[in-house]
Enzyme design. Structure first.
Site, PDB file in Angstrom:
ATOM      1  N   ARG A 145      13.395 -43.503  21.262  1.00 17.63           N
ATOM      2  CA  ARG A 145      14.356 -43.345  20.174  1.00 17.63           C
ATOM      3  C   ARG A 145      13.779 -43.952  18.894  1.00 17.63           C
ATOM      4  O   ARG A 145      12.953 -44.868  18.946  1.00 17.63           O
ATOM      5  CB  ARG A 145      15.675 -44.044  20.521  1.00 17.63           C
ATOM      6  CG  ARG A 145      16.321 -43.564  21.818  1.00 17.63           C
ATOM      7  CD  ARG A 145      17.536 -44.421  22.160  1.00 17.63           C
ATOM      8  NE  ARG A 145      18.197 -43.974  23.378  1.00 17.63           N
ATOM      9  CZ  ARG A 145      17.926 -44.470  24.593  1.00 17.63           C
ATOM     10  NH1 ARG A 145      17.018 -45.428  24.730  1.00 17.63           N
ATOM     11  NH2 ARG A 145      18.569 -44.019  25.656  1.00 17.63           N
ATOM     12  N   LYS A 169      18.687 -49.189  24.869  1.00 19.06           N
ATOM     13  CA  LYS A 169      20.123 -49.454  24.799  1.00 19.06           C
ATOM     14  C   LYS A 169      20.507 -50.511  25.830  1.00 19.06           C
ATOM     15  O   LYS A 169      19.955 -50.566  26.918  1.00 19.06           O
ATOM     16  CB  LYS A 169      20.905 -48.157  25.050  1.00 19.06           C
ATOM     17  CG  LYS A 169      20.813 -47.159  23.896  1.00 19.06           C
ATOM     18  CD  LYS A 169      21.721 -45.964  24.141  1.00 19.06           C
ATOM     19  CE  LYS A 169      21.727 -45.016  22.944  1.00 19.06           C
ATOM     20  NZ  LYS A 169      22.618 -43.861  23.147  1.00 19.06           N
ATOM     21  N   HIS A 238      15.239 -37.362  16.859  1.00 25.20           N
ATOM     22  CA  HIS A 238      15.755 -37.001  18.179  1.00 25.20           C
ATOM     23  C   HIS A 238      15.259 -35.621  18.618  1.00 25.20           C
ATOM     24  O   HIS A 238      15.222 -35.335  19.808  1.00 25.20           O
ATOM     25  CB  HIS A 238      17.282 -37.055  18.184  1.00 25.20           C
ATOM     26  CG  HIS A 238      17.822 -37.847  19.333  1.00 25.20           C
ATOM     27  ND1 HIS A 238      17.614 -39.213  19.467  1.00 25.20           N
ATOM     28  CD2 HIS A 238      18.527 -37.475  20.432  1.00 25.20           C
ATOM     29  CE1 HIS A 238      18.194 -39.637  20.576  1.00 25.20           C
ATOM     30  NE2 HIS A 238      18.745 -38.605  21.183  1.00 25.20           N
ATOM     31  N   ARG A 241      12.318 -36.274  20.543  1.00 24.69           N
ATOM     32  CA  ARG A 241      12.714 -36.771  21.872  1.00 24.69           C
ATOM     33  C   ARG A 241      13.092 -35.594  22.775  1.00 24.69           C
ATOM     34  O   ARG A 241      12.719 -35.541  23.946  1.00 24.69           O
ATOM     35  CB  ARG A 241      13.876 -37.748  21.705  1.00 24.69           C
ATOM     36  CG  ARG A 241      14.337 -38.448  22.978  1.00 24.69           C
ATOM     37  CD  ARG A 241      15.271 -39.584  22.575  1.00 24.69           C
ATOM     38  NE  ARG A 241      16.126 -40.048  23.649  1.00 24.69           N
ATOM     39  CZ  ARG A 241      15.765 -40.975  24.532  1.00 24.69           C
ATOM     40  NH1 ARG A 241      14.563 -41.498  24.492  1.00 24.69           N
ATOM     41  NH2 ARG A 241      16.614 -41.383  25.457  1.00 24.69           N
ATOM     42  N   HIS A 264      17.463 -43.251  30.303  1.00 19.09           N
ATOM     43  CA  HIS A 264      18.846 -42.848  30.548  1.00 19.09           C
ATOM     44  C   HIS A 264      19.397 -43.575  31.772  1.00 19.09           C
ATOM     45  O   HIS A 264      18.719 -43.659  32.794  1.00 19.09           O
ATOM     46  CB  HIS A 264      18.937 -41.337  30.791  1.00 19.09           C
ATOM     47  CG  HIS A 264      18.783 -40.523  29.548  1.00 19.09           C
ATOM     48  ND1 HIS A 264      18.433 -39.193  29.561  1.00 19.09           N
ATOM     49  CD2 HIS A 264      18.939 -40.844  28.231  1.00 19.09           C
ATOM     50  CE1 HIS A 264      18.367 -38.740  28.324  1.00 19.09           C
ATOM     51  NE2 HIS A 264      18.678 -39.721  27.506  1.00 19.09           N
ATOM     52  N   TYR A 273      18.483 -31.567  29.353  1.00 16.08           N
ATOM     53  CA  TYR A 273      17.141 -31.143  28.971  1.00 16.08           C
ATOM     54  C   TYR A 273      16.549 -30.129  29.945  1.00 16.08           C
ATOM     55  O   TYR A 273      15.395 -29.739  29.804  1.00 16.08           O
ATOM     56  CB  TYR A 273      16.203 -32.352  28.889  1.00 16.08           C
ATOM     57  CG  TYR A 273      16.560 -33.319  27.803  1.00 16.08           C
ATOM     58  CD1 TYR A 273      16.317 -33.019  26.469  1.00 16.08           C
ATOM     59  CD2 TYR A 273      17.152 -34.538  28.104  1.00 16.08           C
ATOM     60  CE1 TYR A 273      16.653 -33.908  25.465  1.00 16.08           C
ATOM     61  CE2 TYR A 273      17.483 -35.438  27.110  1.00 16.08           C
ATOM     62  CZ  TYR A 273      17.232 -35.112  25.794  1.00 16.08           C
ATOM     63  OH  TYR A 273      17.563 -35.993  24.805  1.00 16.08           O
TER      64      TYR A 273
END
Length: 298
Positions: A145, A169, A238, A241, A264, A273
């Site tokens: 990110r 995150k 993004h 990404r 994730h 994806y």
């Protein structure tokens, strides 16, 4: 905001390790909710299901996307759940409110030839291109990110293992490998980009003044690359990404591996994806279906 809301945000920060970006979104949602309460002469403690439905209509009247409305309702539901743990007299007015369905979309990505065109734009070894190329290489080679990119320190790069450690995150660290092109780009940047040789901090990606680059600065760099690249339009971090994940899956990478590389928590997040390009779909179809081609066709 009142003290309950401030305590709620502090709990998200301390106990759940929410990022500053996520906390800002929660704070904005609460501020907007408070404005509605004041406008309608309602009280936080006596807010009920009927009021929640009116608030949902109010959000839609502001022409917000369903994804934004869904997030705002989720914020308030979570806030009231927190408040209920402190006061047994509190009832969650949002618990029965049906979430608005999110729009389904296919993530946008670049085709491989478009990526090659972008890299060709920054191949000349000017000082600016050295920096721009390392940004492009890291985003595409690792799928990180932009918030992770701007916080990379020089010591996070492992040339022995050919990879980078990033803080994702929830303040979770993960190691992401990179390839030969990305490694060479980083080495050239560290050796020849003058601002990084004289700066007094450890951030890897800098602006031309030698300061740590911001997320906005990265977006500016990418937009500038696109302006100089024929046949390529619309870029954002993004999208790179998305491109990283799409190209890996198109080349046979399994979903679990891509999930780990992207950082994730849930596999369902990575599942978006699993789309492939029309060209890849046709290629697979022609090779796999018994009656896709006649015998004399190749």
């Amino acid at each position: 905001m009142n003290h309950i809301q401030e305590a709620f945000l502090n709990t998200l920060k301390v106990e759940r390790n929410f990022s500053e970006h996520t906390l800002k979104s929660y704070q904005d949602d609460l501020i907007q909710f408070n404005q509605f309460l004041e406008q309608e002469h309602l009280q936080l403690k006596t807010f009920e299901y009927r009021d929640a439905r009116n608030y949902l209509s109010y959000l839609y009247s502001n022409h917000l996307k369903r994804t934004s409305v869904s997030r705002k309702i989720s914020t308030l539901r979570t806030f009231y759940e927190y408040w209920m743990t402190l006061d047994e007299n509190i009832i969650n007015p949002f618990v029965q409110l049906v979430h608005p369905k999110k729009e389904k979309y296919l993530p946008q990505f670049f085709y491989e030839e478009e990526m090659e065109a972008l890299f060709k734009t920054v191949e000349e070894d000017t000082s600016k291109n050295l920096r721009d190329r390392v940004i492009l290489e890291l985003l595409y080679a690792t799928g990180i990110r932009v918030s992770e990119l701007v916080n990379i320190k020089k010591q996070d790069i492992d040339f022995y293992a050919n990879g980078v450690t990033v803080l994702g995150k929830g303040s979770k660290e993960r190691f992401v490998p990179f390839g030969a092109y990305c490694r060479q780009s980083i080495e050239n940047y560290l050796e020849h980009f003058k601002p990084i040789q004289s700066c007094n901090h450890d951030f890897l990606i800098l602006n031309m003044k030698g300061e740590a680059i911001t997320e906005r600065g990265v977006r500016y760099v990418l937009n500038d690359i696109v302006k100089r690249t024929a046949g390529v339009s619309e870029i954002h971090p993004h999208k790179l990404r998305h491109t990283f994940a799409t190209h890996l899956l198109n080349q046979g990478a399994d979903l679990r591996t891509v999930q780990s590389l992207l950082g994730h928590v849930n596999l369902s997040t990575t599942g978006k994806y699993t789309h492939v390009s029309n060209q890849q779909l046709r290629k697979v179809y022609l090779n796999a279906h018994p009656r896709a081609k006649k015998e004399n066709e190749t």
